[in-house]
Scaffold this motif. Structure first.
Motif, PDB file in Angstrom:
ATOM      1  N   VAL A 131      16.381 -27.962  14.781  1.00  0.00           N
ATOM      2  CA  VAL A 131      17.330 -27.814  15.701  1.00  0.00           C
ATOM      3  C   VAL A 131      17.163 -27.346  16.993  1.00  0.00           C
ATOM      4  CG1 VAL A 131      19.870 -26.913  15.769  1.00  0.00           C
ATOM      5  CG2 VAL A 131      19.159 -27.825  13.704  1.00  0.00           C
ATOM      6  N   HIS A 132      17.398 -28.162  17.810  1.00  0.00           N
ATOM      7  CA  HIS A 132      16.771 -27.633  19.271  1.00  0.00           C
ATOM      8  C   HIS A 132      18.094 -27.068  19.990  1.00  0.00           C
ATOM      9  CE1 HIS A 132      12.970 -29.239  18.608  1.00  0.00           C
ATOM     10  NE2 HIS A 132      13.473 -30.365  18.327  1.00  0.00           N
ATOM     11  N   ASP A 151      28.131 -22.478  16.714  1.00  0.00           N
ATOM     12  CA  ASP A 151      27.229 -21.850  15.702  1.00  0.00           C
ATOM     13  C   ASP A 151      27.678 -22.264  14.128  1.00  0.00           C
ATOM     14  OD1 ASP A 151      25.533 -20.079  14.696  1.00  0.00           O
ATOM     15  OD2 ASP A 151      26.964 -18.281  14.830  1.00  0.00           O
ATOM     16  N   ASN A 152      27.978 -23.586  14.222  1.00  0.00           N
ATOM     17  CA  ASN A 152      28.387 -24.180  12.847  1.00  0.00           C
ATOM     18  C   ASN A 152      27.473 -25.246  12.817  1.00  0.00           C
ATOM     19  OD1 ASN A 152      29.045 -25.586  10.580  1.00  0.00           O
ATOM     20  ND2 ASN A 152      31.252 -25.688  11.219  1.00  0.00           N
ATOM     21  N   ILE A 153      26.440 -25.420  12.295  1.00  0.00           N
ATOM     22  CA  ILE A 153      25.536 -26.528  12.137  1.00  0.00           C
ATOM     23  C   ILE A 153      25.243 -27.291  11.034  1.00  0.00           C
ATOM     24  CG2 ILE A 153      23.905 -25.820  14.171  1.00  0.00           C
ATOM     25  CD1 ILE A 153      22.043 -24.740  12.141  1.00  0.00           C
ATOM     26  N   PHE A 181      19.389 -32.022  18.864  1.00  0.00           N
ATOM     27  CA  PHE A 181      19.686 -31.581  20.080  1.00  0.00           C
ATOM     28  C   PHE A 181      20.907 -31.377  20.257  1.00  0.00           C
ATOM     29  CE2 PHE A 181      15.873 -34.187  19.893  1.00  0.00           C
ATOM     30  CZ  PHE A 181      14.865 -33.345  20.560  1.00  0.00           C
ATOM     31  N   THR A 182      21.328 -29.586  20.265  1.00  0.00           N
ATOM     32  CA  THR A 182      22.528 -29.360  19.915  1.00  0.00           C
ATOM     33  C   THR A 182      22.791 -28.390  21.220  1.00  0.00           C
ATOM     34  OG1 THR A 182      22.361 -29.180  17.485  1.00  0.00           O
ATOM     35  CG2 THR A 182      24.045 -27.962  18.662  1.00  0.00           C
ATOM     36  N   PHE A 233      26.743 -29.897  10.006  1.00  0.00           N
ATOM     37  CA  PHE A 233      26.538 -31.324  10.200  1.00  0.00           C
ATOM     38  C   PHE A 233      25.053 -31.773  10.630  1.00  0.00           C
ATOM     39  CE2 PHE A 233      26.483 -35.465  12.452  1.00  0.00           C
ATOM     40  CZ  PHE A 233      27.107 -36.188  11.503  1.00  0.00           C
ATOM     41  N   GLU A 234      24.571 -30.856  11.282  1.00  0.00           N
ATOM     42  CA  GLU A 234      23.107 -31.173  11.799  1.00  0.00           C
ATOM     43  C   GLU A 234      22.200 -30.797  10.456  1.00  0.00           C
ATOM     44  OE1 GLU A 234      24.828 -29.397  15.464  1.00  0.00           O
ATOM     45  OE2 GLU A 234      25.302 -29.626  13.327  1.00  0.00           O
ATOM     46  N   LYS A 235      22.517 -29.849   9.500  1.00  0.00           N
ATOM     47  CA  LYS A 235      21.452 -29.749   8.355  1.00  0.00           C
ATOM     48  C   LYS A 235      21.826 -31.202   7.378  1.00  0.00           C
ATOM     49  CE  LYS A 235      21.840 -24.455   8.363  1.00  0.00           C
ATOM     50  NZ  LYS A 235      22.260 -23.371   7.680  1.00  0.00           N
ATOM     51  N   ALA A 236      23.146 -31.458   7.366  1.00  0.00           N
ATOM     52  CA  ALA A 236      23.262 -32.572   6.449  1.00  0.00           C
ATOM     53  C   ALA A 236      22.495 -33.880   7.174  1.00  0.00           C
ATOM     54  CB  ALA A 236      24.689 -33.039   6.363  1.00  0.00           C
TER      55      ALA A 236
END
Length: 247
Positions: free
Chosen positions: A87-88, A54-56, A71-72, A58-61
């Motif tokens: 984010v999937h 539940d820490n995205i 794809f998480t 890095f995906e946001k950056a």
């Protein structure tokens, strides 16, 4: 081969290199941010993120920088809070060759299921608390080679022999461009200079020109301690010579 020989062999492979690509930090300081190589001549196809918890950040950056979807995968949580459309999320972990299709599956299956088999510039970020070794080891080379860059948190207190075999596999087609020791554990060392947990950046060898083993000190100014308020870990084992025979 005993544990001492295994650790020496790990150190012979696990060393940072200077390449034709510069480096920069992507993501936040501390946990959630990583040092990656600046591969200017490619466009990433997708980000595979394993172990989000539940820490995205890095995906946001990653999306902000490359405008690429993620794809998480994480079977330990039910959902991601305030998940953006790019984010999937899959409530599924990553594992070995015989992993079931329920809560755990393989990297190869994920790439196939997401219709990424024709992609050549995927990006992987993985922090799965020791399950990285089997997950990567059983992944066929033709699947791993679809990843241009892999940022991996390695846990060396799990199974050093499995760690060595996986590093040998990655070393065939990837070069290490950055390492950073995680200072979070109360006792962070496997031995006198190899941390239990290390963040490692791998780049596919065909994407960079490899110059030499890095002789600059680590951590670098780009790095940030995982545990705030405690000093970062000094890493320099690749600058020393180790005897392979013991009395």
């Amino acid at each position: 081969m005993d544990i001492r020989h295994t650790l020496i062999d790990i150190k012979h492979i696990l060393k940072p290199h200077k390449t034709s690509a510069s480096k920069y930090r992507l993501g936040t300081n501390g946990d959630g941010g990583y040092i990656i190589s600046d591969l200017k001549n490619i466009s990433y196809d997708a980000l595979y993120s394993y172990g989000s918890d539940d820490n995205i950040s890095f995906e946001k950056a990653f999306y902000s920088t490359f405008n690429v979807e993620s794809f998480t995968y994480d079977h330990t949580i039910n959902a991601i809070t305030d998940k953006p459309d790019y984010v999937h999320f899959f409530k599924e972990g990553v594992g070995g060759r015989y992993a079931p299709t329920g809560p755990v599956n393989t990297i190869e299956s994920h790439v196939i299921n997401n219709n990424h088999t024709k992609c050549n510039n995927l990006f992987m970020q993985m922090d799965v608390e020791g399950h990285e070794w089997e997950s990567l080891y059983v992944t066929p080379d033709h699947i791993l080679d679809k990843f241009a860059q892999i940022v991996l948190e390695m846990h060396f207190f799990i199974d050093p022999r499995a760690s060595l075999e996986t590093l040998k596999k990655l070393d065939k087609n990837f070069v290490i461009t950055h390492i950073h020791g995680n200072n979070y554990p109360v006792n962070p060392w496997v031995d006198i200079n190899l941390p239990k947990v290390i963040e490692v950046t791998f780049v596919r060898k065909d994407l960079v020109e490899i110059y030499e083993v890095d002789t600059d000190p680590y951590p670098t100014p780009l790095d940030s301690p995982n545990m705030k308020g405690f000093p970062d870990l000094k890493l320099d084992w690749w600058l020393h010579t180790y005897e392979l025979e013991f009395p």
